[in-house]
Design a protein around this motif. Structure first.
Motif, PDB file in Angstrom:
ATOM      1  N   ASP A 162      12.725 -14.686 -73.031  1.00 13.33           N
ATOM      2  CA  ASP A 162      11.383 -14.740 -72.455  1.00 13.33           C
ATOM      3  C   ASP A 162      10.699 -16.022 -72.910  1.00 13.33           C
ATOM      4  OD1 ASP A 162       9.255 -13.988 -70.933  1.00 13.33           O
ATOM      5  OD2 ASP A 162       8.725 -12.203 -72.077  1.00 13.33           O
ATOM      6  N   THR A 164       6.702 -17.955 -73.727  1.00 13.80           N
ATOM      7  CA  THR A 164       5.301 -17.754 -74.080  1.00 13.80           C
ATOM      8  C   THR A 164       4.627 -19.111 -74.162  1.00 13.80           C
ATOM      9  OG1 THR A 164       3.794 -16.680 -75.672  1.00 13.80           O
ATOM     10  CG2 THR A 164       5.687 -17.839 -76.585  1.00 13.80           C
ATOM     11  N   ASP A 359      13.270 -11.389 -67.412  1.00 14.60           N
ATOM     12  CA  ASP A 359      12.268 -10.879 -66.474  1.00 14.60           C
ATOM     13  C   ASP A 359      12.303 -11.645 -65.155  1.00 14.60           C
ATOM     14  OD1 ASP A 359      10.852 -13.249 -66.734  1.00 14.60           O
ATOM     15  OD2 ASP A 359       9.312 -12.414 -68.043  1.00 14.60           O
ATOM     16  N   TYR A 423      17.368  -2.349 -69.164  1.00 16.50           N
ATOM     17  CA  TYR A 423      16.221  -3.213 -68.881  1.00 16.50           C
ATOM     18  C   TYR A 423      14.923  -2.652 -69.460  1.00 16.50           C
ATOM     19  CZ  TYR A 423      13.400  -6.706 -66.614  1.00 16.50           C
ATOM     20  OH  TYR A 423      12.537  -7.755 -66.404  1.00 16.50           O
ATOM     21  N   ARG A 426      13.697  -4.443 -72.625  1.00 17.36           N
ATOM     22  CA  ARG A 426      13.399  -5.876 -72.660  1.00 17.36           C
ATOM     23  C   ARG A 426      12.092  -6.178 -73.386  1.00 17.36           C
ATOM     24  NH1 ARG A 426      10.395  -9.714 -70.785  1.00 17.36           N
ATOM     25  NH2 ARG A 426       9.096  -8.204 -69.708  1.00 17.36           N
ATOM     26  N   LYS A 427      11.012  -5.526 -72.976  1.00 14.11           N
ATOM     27  CA  LYS A 427       9.713  -5.815 -73.587  1.00 14.11           C
ATOM     28  C   LYS A 427       9.706  -5.510 -75.076  1.00 14.11           C
ATOM     29  CE  LYS A 427       6.627  -5.288 -69.600  1.00 14.11           C
ATOM     30  NZ  LYS A 427       5.462  -4.538 -69.055  1.00 14.11           N
ATOM     31  N   GLU A 431       8.893  -9.334 -76.751  1.00 13.23           N
ATOM     32  CA  GLU A 431       7.441  -9.544 -76.789  1.00 13.23           C
ATOM     33  C   GLU A 431       6.825  -9.267 -78.155  1.00 13.23           C
ATOM     34  OE1 GLU A 431       5.424  -7.829 -73.493  1.00 13.23           O
ATOM     35  OE2 GLU A 431       6.668  -8.859 -72.004  1.00 13.23           O
TER      36      GLU A 431
END
Length: 481
Positions: A162, A164, A359, A423, A426-427, A431
């Motif tokens: 991911d 940011t 994502d 899936y 994932r977060k 994150e």
């Protein structure tokens, strides 16, 4: 009000509690001298994070590359690189990213004073050390990642990628848009021409007009200032035009690939798009950090960089990082997969991730094609179902219809029972890492300017994050001490 007791037993006179106070307090004397020389080691808790950082630097990390940069150095003896590295790692691990604040902490904070051996390096030395050794950070990161793997903190079951946004060290007020840069260049060129003509007249004037300490042929301050501004404006204009051309070329190439055109045709289309590209009038460049870009962050639109990271699931160890000037993530999938493989190899980890979770911001025909060729199972969110997808949304473990596109194949994989289970994690993998780094380590706002500075500082934050995870696991008994 406190009264002064003229007779204080065993100590110098000092303030005492009011007469008639019912409670007896412990003795308190700010002028009390030490009976024996104090030791900072006695003041620092045995489980303090500073001790862990010191042990890592002294006993684990190979600092050959750090010391090598001093072989040809001249001048006064520099501070010991071990001490400076300890201060840098401890500062970033605890959210202190300002060199001036580190200098203050070396005078007031027990952890910093203990690490520095009761020295207080000035902030310029600290800042120079940080900037000077950015190139050795990848090697140090690989060493820490190897230690995490040896401690059992890297499983490579599920890995999430991911991005940011990191706020750049750049002022919004030190920027100008393309439609203002072009006329401003013309205006400054006219002003510079007028000032040059005036400078020629000044050069012919008698020496007494310039003072005793001046040759008489110096460039006037006003001219130098305008020439500097003109150079910056021209550089900003050229960079905006170059970025517009590169963006147009990439878009044309992506469209050509999605249509299945030959590589030569795709390259030709990219070249034509780049030649005909025109910058948007409102495209801005910042003069404080020209390499920063306007991006949407949690605090609105700011000058920022887009930071990437791949994170392992079990203990949220960062496997690889990068920083880009592109606001979107779509072009970062293949580079980050390459970066992750290189980082694992550098750390001596011979495995590849079983599942890679990404994502919808990374979804493109190019990335789907690259994902299908990878040894790992890659799940890239495709977003909402498109109108041209040929199978229903609720299809699960059934067979794909004949001739399904890559996007349809990926959407189908995400809707299977295993795909949904994978899936959904994932977060929870990636994150929280960004949140921890931005909250605990103050990683959301960069100190160093320029793309290389941003890349180095983000890697430093990732290294410190992994050290904190290693320490937590060691204290908890998960990893061997």
């Amino acid at each position: 009000m406190f009264e002064v007791d003229p007779v204080a037993s065993g100590a110098a006179p000092g303030p005492v509690a009011p007469a008639g106070a019912a409670k007896t307090f412990r003795g308190y004397d700010q002028q009390q001298s030490f009976l024996l020389p104090p030791s900072l080691d006695d003041w620092l808790a045995e489980d303090d994070e500073a001790r862990f950082i010191s042990e890592i630097v002294d006993d684990v990390l190979d600092l050959t590359a750090v010391y090598a940069s001093y072989e040809s150095a001249s001048g006064a003896p520099p501070y010991d690189p071990r001490m400076m590295l300890k201060l840098l790692l401890f500062a970033y691990a605890t959210g202190v990213t300002s060199s001036r604040e580190v200098q203050r902490r070396c005078l007031r904070d027990i952890g910093f004073r203990w690490l520095s051996g009761n020295q207080a390096p000035d902030y310029r030395s600290l800042a120079r050390f940080r900037r000077r050794h950015l190139e050795v950070l990848p090697g140090l990161f690989a060493q820490v990642l190897a230690v995490c793997a040896q401690a059992g903190l890297v499983s490579l079951g599920r890995v999430a990628l991911d991005g940011t946004k990191l706020s750049a060290n750049a002022s919004k007020h030190k920027a100008m848009s393309y439609d203002r840069i072009v006329p401003k260049i013309d205006q400054l060129q006219a002003e510079v021409g007028a000032l040059l003509a005036e400078a020629e007249q000044v050069d012919r004037a008698e020496d007494e007009r310039h003072g005793e300490d001046r040759r008489g042929d110096e460039i006037p301050q006003e001219l130098a200032r305008r020439q500097g501004r003109l150079a910056k404006l021209r550089a900003a204009k050229e960079q905006i035009e170059q970025d517009a051309a590169e963006k147009a070329a990439a878009a044309a190439q992506e469209i050509a690939r999605s249509k299945g055109e030959a590589a030569e045709d795709a390259e030709r289309a990219a070249g034509e798009a780049a030649a005909n590209a025109e910058p948007k009038p409102k495209t801005q460049r910042n003069f404080t950090d020209p390499q920063a870009r306007i991006m949407k962050t949690n605090h609105g639109f700011e000058y920022a960089f887009n930071a990437q990271a791949t994170v392992d699931e079990d203990h949220q160890i960062v496997l690889a990082t990068s920083v880009t000037q592109q606001a979107t993530d779509v072009q970062q999938f293949e580079p980050m997969m390459t970066q992750t493989a290189g980082s694992l190899a550098a750390a001596g980890i011979g495995q590849t991730p079983e599942v890679v979770l990404v994502d919808a911001g990374y979804c493109s025909e190019t990335n789907l094609a690259a994902a299908s060729a990878m040894p790992s199972t890659v799940l890239i969110a495709t977003g909402r179902q498109r109108h041209d997808e040929t199978f229903p949304v609720d299809v699960a473990d059934g067979l794909l219809p004949p001739g399904a596109s890559r996007r349809e194949q990926m959407a189908h994989a995400l809707r299977t029972k295993q795909g949904r289970a994978d899936y959904a994690r994932r977060k929870a993998i990636v994150e929280p890492v960004f949140g921890q780094m931005k909250t605990r380590q103050n990683a959301g706002r960069l100190r160093l300017r320029g793309l290389s500075g941003a890349q180095g500082e983000w890697l430093l934050h990732a290294l410190c994050h992994n050290l904190r995870k290693l320490r937590t696991a060691t204290v908890a008994g998960i990893a061997p001490a």
